[in-house]
Design an enzyme around this catalytic site. Structure first.
Site, PDB file in Angstrom:
ATOM      1  CD  GLU A   1      -3.350   0.134  -2.781  1.00 37.80           C
ATOM      2  OE1 GLU A   1      -3.952   1.215  -2.925  1.00 37.80           O
ATOM      3  OE2 GLU A   1      -3.716  -0.762  -2.008  1.00 37.80           O
ATOM      4  CD1 TRP A   2       4.199   4.787  -8.449  1.00 36.07           C
ATOM      5  CD2 TRP A   2       5.492   2.980  -8.751  1.00 36.07           C
ATOM      6  NE1 TRP A   2       5.330   5.187  -9.103  1.00 36.07           N
ATOM      7  CE2 TRP A   2       6.132   4.109  -9.302  1.00 36.07           C
ATOM      8  CE3 TRP A   2       6.117   1.736  -8.820  1.00 36.07           C
ATOM      9  CZ2 TRP A   2       7.379   4.014  -9.926  1.00 36.07           C
ATOM     10  CZ3 TRP A   2       7.354   1.650  -9.442  1.00 36.07           C
ATOM     11  CH2 TRP A   2       7.978   2.782  -9.987  1.00 36.07           C
ATOM     12  N   PRO A   3       0.635   3.761  -8.797  1.00 33.99           N
ATOM     13  CG  PRO A   3      -0.079   2.587 -10.677  1.00 33.99           C
ATOM     14  CD  PRO A   3       0.587   2.415  -9.373  1.00 33.99           C
TER      15      PRO A   3
ATOM     16  CE1 TYR B   1      -2.259   6.229  -0.765  1.00 39.80           C
ATOM     17  CE2 TYR B   1      -1.816   4.148  -1.880  1.00 39.80           C
ATOM     18  CZ  TYR B   1      -2.414   4.862  -0.851  1.00 39.80           C
ATOM     19  OH  TYR B   1      -3.169   4.201   0.086  1.00 39.80           O
TER      20      TYR B   1
ATOM     21  CG  ASP C   1      -2.260   0.659   0.970  1.00 36.10           C
ATOM     22  OD1 ASP C   1      -2.317   1.542   0.093  1.00 36.10           O
ATOM     23  OD2 ASP C   1      -3.249   0.331   1.654  1.00 36.10           O
TER      24      ASP C   1
ATOM     25  CG  ASP D   1      -9.414   0.865  -0.590  1.00 43.09           C
ATOM     26  OD1 ASP D   1      -8.430   0.811  -1.354  1.00 43.09           O
ATOM     27  OD2 ASP D   1      -9.318   0.801   0.648  1.00 43.09           O
TER      28      ASP D   1
END
Ligand SMILES: *[C@@H]1O[C@H](CO)[C@@H](O)[C@H](O)[C@H]1NC(C)=O
Ligand SMILES: *[C@@H]1O[C@H](CO)[C@@H](O)[C@H](O)[C@H]1NC(C)=O
Length: 413
Positions: free
Chosen positions: A198-200, A202, A165, A226
């Site tokens: 979840e890089w892209p 954020y 995350d 989510d």
């Protein structure tokens, strides 16, 4: 850059015929060559850490052992769902004296290694959760400053997938650097660990995301918020994905998948037609199929939908092309997904949420020109019910009756 190789031969075929030239340069760890399938606790069980009032549903080793048993005894593993994944809230609030992560000792008395052994003994694989920042989203210790140590800890425990995350990351540089470093750290452990980022999601608030780079470091990645157990949420994800499809579709392929988040089929919020729409569209989108529901208590209809082998086969097609929206007209959406053998999956969703079922006229002229069966395709409806239409001629127009918020899923071969 030395970690990058062209992963498959299919772009050679697709470049000729598909609307998007492919850039497939996925993380080269040999994993997730088709979208990962399994179960993830978050949407249904969230961060329930007080087991006293709710021992059956709190995030504990008992919950995961029971789900593991269900996955094996109720046909889920056989249907392809093999990753049993832990999300946030499994940890102790403190690292140990050597800075190692440890599971909450009350809820996971046996520790993660024992749980991994339990899961592996049943032919399943174990997924775990951590965060690139100082703390996880729920406030547990994050990996920042400990990427190598945490990767090694997960490998030592026998973990097979990491959901990483992006809460509390600090600066954009720290976020991106953290995702790269964890990827390299996982690789250095030598253990096969699928890497879910979840890089892209954020980074997109701060910069234009370089998806080619994300795909080099991650096997799958989240782009959007989510998911929740509602039609509103499922619709948002579908709309977000089609709005960005020029960017998202080319970068998906074996080893590298856009992740529109969990399947919420079998819970409380979706009507039957909406459950069909989620299953059909997640298959068309080549999405990871990670269910979040209670496998101890699920209706036979939802179970049959989630275990539908022909629909799963579309999702798992070896070509690994992510499907895309072809047309939006009169509140209908037409999507297609090229499959191996130059066959095609097609879905029609009725997005008009007033009135009854409406007819959509499907004609082959709307569809992918790369179809092998040029003038005579064998047409099978897979959802909402199975029906063999037989041969579909290029000059035909087929009326499809689609319920409000429902979807008809077809295969042409
Ligand atoms: C690590 O990366 C190398 C180079 O890309 C690759 O060949 C190898 O399979 C990877 N190993 C693991 C365990 O991911
Ligand atoms: C995106 O990343 C790739 C791979 O790391 C790199 O080759 C390319 O130059 C980057 N593109 C941009 C616009 O920065």
């Amino acid at each position: 850059m030395d970690r990058v190789v062209l992963k498959s031969i299919w772009p050679v075929i697709i470049l000729v015929a598909a609307p998007w030239p492919s850039e497939v340069l996925g993380l080269n760890n040999g994993l997730a060559l088709t979208p990962p399938m399994g179960w993830l606790h978050w949407e249904r069980f969230m961060c329930q850490t007080d087991c006293k009032p709710n021992p059956v549903n709190c995030v504990s080793e008992q919950l995961f052992m029971q789900m593991a048993d269900m996955m094996v005894s109720n046909g889920w593993l056989k249907a392809g769902y093999k990753y049993l994944c832990i999300d946030d809230c499994w940890m102790s609030i403190h690292r140990d004296e050597n800075n190692k992560l440890q599971a909450d000792s009350i809820r996971f008395p046996g520790g993660i290694k024992k749980l991994a052994d339990y899961v592996h003994a049943r032919g399943l694989l174990l997924g775990i959760y951590q965060d690139v920042g100082k703390q996880t989203c729920a406030g547990y210790p994050g990996s920042q400053g400990f990427y190598e140590l945490d990767a090694q800890t997960f490998a030592d425990w026998g973990v097979d997938l990491l959901k990483f995350d992006g809460c509390n990351y600090g600066t954009l540089d720290q976020l991106e650097d953290g995702y790269r470093r964890m990827s390299l750290a996982l690789n250095r452990t030598g253990r096969n660990i699928v890497y879910s980022c979840e890089w892209p999601f954020y980074a997109r608030h701060l910069t234009k995301v370089n998806y080619s780079e994300v795909a080099q470091y991650c096997n799958l990645w989240r782009n959007f918020d989510d998911i929740e157990d509602s039609w509103t949420s499922v619709k948002y994800v579908i709309d977000f994905t089609s709005a960005l499809q020029d960017e998202l579709v080319p970068v998906a392929g074996p080893g590298a998948w856009n992740d529109p988040d969990m399947l919420v089929i079998g819970n409380f919020g979706l009507s039957w037609d909406q459950q069909i729409t989620q299953m059909a569209l997640w298959s068309i989108m080549a999405a990871p199929l990670l269910m979040s529901n209670d496998l101890r208590d699920i209706s036979p209809e939802s179970k049959a939908l989630l275990q539908n082998q022909e629909v799963i086969a579309i999702n798992q097609d070896s070509l690994g092309v992510q499907g895309y929206r072809v047309l939006k007209v009169d509140s209908f959406e037409l999507w297609e997904k090229p499959l191996s053998g130059r066959s095609l999956a097609v879905s029609v969703t009725n997005r008009k949420e007033i009135g009854g079922a409406r007819f959509f006229q499907l004609s082959q002229s709307l569809l992918w020109k790369g179809l092998a069966c040029k003038n005579k395709c064998y047409l099978t409806q897979l959802l909402p019910t199975r029906y063999e239409y037989g041969y579909f001629n290029a000059t035909c127009s087929l009326p499809l009756l689609v319920n409000p918020s429902g979807t008809v899923l077809l295969k042409l071969e």
